[in-house]
Design a protein around this motif. Structure first.
Motif, PDB file in Angstrom:
ATOM      1  N   GLY A  99      40.289  26.648  -4.816  1.00 23.37           N
ATOM      2  CA  GLY A  99      41.247  27.374  -3.993  1.00 23.37           C
ATOM      3  C   GLY A  99      42.205  28.203  -4.833  1.00 23.37           C
ATOM      4  O   GLY A  99      41.950  28.441  -6.030  1.00 23.37           O
ATOM      5  N   ASN A 100      43.284  28.638  -4.209  1.00 26.37           N
ATOM      6  CA  ASN A 100      44.292  29.455  -4.892  1.00 26.37           C
ATOM      7  C   ASN A 100      45.634  29.221  -4.186  1.00 26.37           C
ATOM      8  O   ASN A 100      45.681  28.489  -3.192  1.00 26.37           O
ATOM      9  N   PRO A 101      46.718  29.833  -4.688  1.00 23.73           N
ATOM     10  CA  PRO A 101      48.032  29.546  -4.088  1.00 23.73           C
ATOM     11  C   PRO A 101      48.100  29.865  -2.592  1.00 23.73           C
ATOM     12  O   PRO A 101      48.816  29.187  -1.855  1.00 23.73           O
ATOM     13  N   GLY A 102      47.357  30.863  -2.124  1.00 29.40           N
ATOM     14  CA  GLY A 102      47.360  31.183  -0.692  1.00 29.40           C
ATOM     15  C   GLY A 102      46.641  30.103   0.091  1.00 29.40           C
ATOM     16  O   GLY A 102      47.136  29.612   1.114  1.00 29.40           O
ATOM     17  N   ALA A 103      45.475  29.711  -0.385  1.00 32.12           N
ATOM     18  CA  ALA A 103      44.695  28.668   0.277  1.00 32.12           C
ATOM     19  C   ALA A 103      45.480  27.357   0.300  1.00 32.12           C
ATOM     20  O   ALA A 103      45.414  26.586   1.262  1.00 32.12           O
ATOM     21  N   ALA A 104      46.265  27.113  -0.759  1.00 38.91           N
ATOM     22  CA  ALA A 104      47.015  25.856  -0.863  1.00 38.91           C
ATOM     23  C   ALA A 104      48.054  25.715   0.242  1.00 38.91           C
ATOM     24  O   ALA A 104      48.503  24.615   0.539  1.00 38.91           O
ATOM     25  N   GLU A 105      48.452  26.826   0.847  1.00 40.04           N
ATOM     26  CA  GLU A 105      49.437  26.745   1.937  1.00 40.04           C
ATOM     27  C   GLU A 105      48.821  26.208   3.234  1.00 40.04           C
ATOM     28  O   GLU A 105      49.529  25.773   4.122  1.00 40.04           O
ATOM     29  N   ILE A 106      47.500  26.287   3.346  1.00 36.80           N
ATOM     30  CA  ILE A 106      46.863  25.900   4.611  1.00 36.80           C
ATOM     31  C   ILE A 106      45.781  24.841   4.434  1.00 36.80           C
ATOM     32  O   ILE A 106      45.254  24.324   5.410  1.00 36.80           O
ATOM     33  N   ALA A 107      45.432  24.544   3.185  1.00 39.45           N
ATOM     34  CA  ALA A 107      44.348  23.597   2.933  1.00 39.45           C
ATOM     35  C   ALA A 107      44.729  22.677   1.779  1.00 39.45           C
ATOM     36  O   ALA A 107      45.628  22.991   1.003  1.00 39.45           O
ATOM     37  N   THR A 108      44.022  21.558   1.679  1.00 38.39           N
ATOM     38  CA  THR A 108      44.203  20.677   0.523  1.00 38.39           C
ATOM     39  C   THR A 108      43.340  21.217  -0.611  1.00 38.39           C
ATOM     40  O   THR A 108      42.116  21.291  -0.475  1.00 38.39           O
ATOM     41  N   CYS A 109      43.964  21.617  -1.701  1.00 35.96           N
ATOM     42  CA  CYS A 109      43.189  22.158  -2.819  1.00 35.96           C
ATOM     43  C   CYS A 109      42.943  21.064  -3.855  1.00 35.96           C
ATOM     44  O   CYS A 109      43.862  20.328  -4.218  1.00 35.96           O
ATOM     45  N   VAL A 110      41.690  20.960  -4.295  1.00 32.15           N
ATOM     46  CA  VAL A 110      41.362  19.970  -5.319  1.00 32.15           C
ATOM     47  C   VAL A 110      40.948  20.706  -6.584  1.00 32.15           C
ATOM     48  O   VAL A 110      40.156  21.646  -6.526  1.00 32.15           O
ATOM     49  N   ALA A 111      41.495  20.261  -7.708  1.00 26.78           N
ATOM     50  CA  ALA A 111      41.234  20.937  -8.976  1.00 26.78           C
ATOM     51  C   ALA A 111      39.839  20.573  -9.449  1.00 26.78           C
ATOM     52  O   ALA A 111      39.644  19.571 -10.123  1.00 26.78           O
ATOM     53  N   CYS A 112      38.862  21.380  -9.032  1.00 29.18           N
ATOM     54  CA  CYS A 112      37.490  21.079  -9.434  1.00 29.18           C
ATOM     55  C   CYS A 112      36.766  22.411  -9.606  1.00 29.18           C
ATOM     56  O   CYS A 112      36.855  23.284  -8.738  1.00 29.18           O
ATOM     57  N   SER A 113      36.069  22.576 -10.708  1.00 33.35           N
ATOM     58  CA  SER A 113      35.375  23.838 -10.949  1.00 33.35           C
ATOM     59  C   SER A 113      34.187  23.981  -9.994  1.00 33.35           C
ATOM     60  O   SER A 113      33.442  23.025  -9.779  1.00 33.35           O
ATOM     61  N   PRO A 114      33.983  25.181  -9.431  1.00 31.59           N
ATOM     62  CA  PRO A 114      32.831  25.405  -8.554  1.00 31.59           C
ATOM     63  C   PRO A 114      31.494  25.184  -9.269  1.00 31.59           C
ATOM     64  O   PRO A 114      30.466  25.039  -8.624  1.00 31.59           O
ATOM     65  N   MET A 115      31.514  25.151 -10.604  1.00 30.88           N
ATOM     66  CA  MET A 115      30.270  24.984 -11.348  1.00 30.88           C
ATOM     67  C   MET A 115      30.018  23.539 -11.754  1.00 30.88           C
ATOM     68  O   MET A 115      28.961  23.219 -12.275  1.00 30.88           O
ATOM     69  N   ASP A 116      30.976  22.662 -11.524  1.00 36.70           N
ATOM     70  CA  ASP A 116      30.780  21.252 -11.861  1.00 36.70           C
ATOM     71  C   ASP A 116      30.230  20.543 -10.613  1.00 36.70           C
ATOM     72  O   ASP A 116      30.965  19.946  -9.825  1.00 36.70           O
ATOM     73  N   LEU A 117      28.909  20.623 -10.437  1.00 33.72           N
ATOM     74  CA  LEU A 117      28.293  20.213  -9.180  1.00 33.72           C
ATOM     75  C   LEU A 117      28.472  18.725  -8.892  1.00 33.72           C
ATOM     76  O   LEU A 117      28.722  18.337  -7.751  1.00 33.72           O
TER      77      LEU A 117
END
Ligand code: AMP
Ligand code: GLY
Length: 432
Positions: A32-50
């Protein structure tokens, strides 16, 4: 329903935003990003770490995952998730070759009669260069593999084509992605992005969208990931969409099934509308960015229901409902994009811009530093205006775009301008 969106750009913020508005839906984003974080729970995980993504989906009891970018799909996200009993919307690794290998895609088109530019494939730079010299006309050079949208050079001279071959095949600017290249005829016309939801055997097309690839007004300057988009496209009416469905979308769905890798997920055909008819420039295995930023706000029905229909193999039972009117997305970039964008500039005015009627602001390349919103990528923010007409949607998008401030803000001023004049001319014709 708990839904996870994989990715960190404006497209992913738009998807999370749509999910957040659905009753009973709980959106998550990775990362996610700072905008997404306002409406969703963001988890620090790389999209490439399957594996880490699958762990996260299990831990957060995710019912359904929607993948934004192509790279995790090409790496096999859907396969990894399936092995662990997790549901993810998108093609398998084998089916994602449609985007991940231009050579695969071009051969498929040739074998199944799907209209595309005539081409040759080279794995030897000497032969590629000799071919370009002998052709004596500008051609298009494409790296076979994924190159973050930078692997295509529309050469205006033979020398430029040769330089592209050298960069891809000899200097290996994109690593192994440039070990083979496709060299094809340059096509002329307007570009159109057409999307379809596919469940392996059936498909449902979405409304066409127009992207604006070049950096500067009037389609000048270098190619970018996309500087803005709008829908609907008055030049692409129902007849043209039917033709594209018959000549491109249905044949590719059939072809993929024949090749043993049935296509499930969002199919994205990048087309050139030539005087001879629509020609495929590329297939992508996901929603477009910034196309999603106009499609998602125009969708009146539930995004999650659409995803469920695909996963259940019953896309034929799903009919999209669209809001009347138009949406226009203006991409605000950072100075230096698409080369090396300058980042770290403080951003002001986002909240006020987003508070305007019929306006949404999606974050793309932003970050929070010391409590302040700053630029953190080439494409920084996506300002979307909605209205009864393209003209109204444009006006709203540009008013909001003008209210956002940061050093080095770059954007195009003509997103949707052609659509607006076509729409106006059509309306005048109808009156006359
Ligand atoms: P691709 O990733 O193959 O879609 O290429 C990126 C962009 O390059 C497209 O959106 C077009 O603007 C341009 N392009 C690709 N192939 C051609 C072609 N054969 N003729 C003219 N422009 C092309
Ligand atoms: N806007 C083009 C893409 O997403 O590839």
């Amino acid at each position: 329903m708990r839904a996870l969106v994989v990715g960190s750009g404006g497209r992913e913020h738009a998807l999370a935003w749509a999910i957040a508005r659905e009753r009973g839906a709980v959106p998550f984003c990775a990362p996610g990003n700072p905008g997404a974080a306002e409406i969703a729970t963001c988890v620090a995980c790389s999209p490439m770490d399957l594996d880490a993504l699958a762990d996260c989906a299990e831990r957060s009891r995710i019912d359904l995952t929607i993948v934004g970018p192509e790279a995790p799909l090409a790496a096999g996200l859907v396969d990894v998730f399936a092995r662990r009993g997790l549901r993810a919307l998108g093609p398998t690794r084998a089916a994602a070759r449609l985007e991940a290998s231009k050579v695969f895609m071009k051969h498929l088109c040739r074998r199944y009669g799907i209209p595309t530019a005539p081409f040759r494939v080279f794995d030897d730079p000497g032969q590629a260069i000799a071919y370009l010299r002998g052709a004596g006309r500008p051609l298009v050079v494409k790296a076979d593999g994924l190159a973050a949208g930078k692997g295509v050079v529309v050469a205006s001279t033979v020398e430029e084509g040769i330089a592209a071959v050298e960069a891809m095949m000899i200097e290996r600017r994109f690593g192994d992605a440039g070990a083979r290249v496709v060299i094809e005829e340059a096509l002329e016309g307007e570009e159109l992005s057409v999307f379809a939801l596919c469940d392996g055997t059936s498909l449902v097309p979405l409304i066409p969208v127009q992207d604006h690839k070049r950096l500067r007004d009037g389609d000048r300057g270098p190619n970018t990931g996309g500087m803005g988009a709008h829908a609907p496209v008055p030049q692409a009416g129902p007849e043209l969409l039917d033709r594209i469905t018959d000549e491109v979308l249905e044949p590719v769905l059939w072809a993929m099934a024949q090749e043993g890798c049935p296509y499930r997920g969002v199919l994205f055909a990048g087309l050139m509308l030539t005087p001879e008819g629509p020609r495929v420039l590329e297939f992508n295995v996901r929603l477009g960015d910034p196309e999603a930023q106009v499609l998602v706000p125009l969708l009146a029905g539930s995004l999650l229901e659409a995803a469920e229909a695909v996963l259940a193999g019953r896309v034929d039972r799903w009919a999209p409902r669209w809001r009347p009117g138009a949406a226009v997305c203006v991409v605000l970039c950072a100075d230096g994009y698409p080369g090396r964008p300058r980042t770290g500039a403080p951003i002001a005015g986002v909240r006020d811009a987003a508070a305007l009627p019929g306006t949404v602001v999606f974050h793309a390349g932003t970050a929070i530093r010391d409590g302040r919103l700053v630029t953190a990528g080439g494409r920084v923010l996506n300002v979307v205006g909605m209205g009864a007409t393209v003209a109204e949607a444009r006006e709203r998008a540009y008013r909001a775009a003008g209210m956002i401030e940061y050093e080095g803000k770059v954007y195009r001023h003509d997103i949707g301008a052609r659509a607006q004049s076509v729409a106006r001319a059509t309306a005048e014709q109808r009156r006359a």
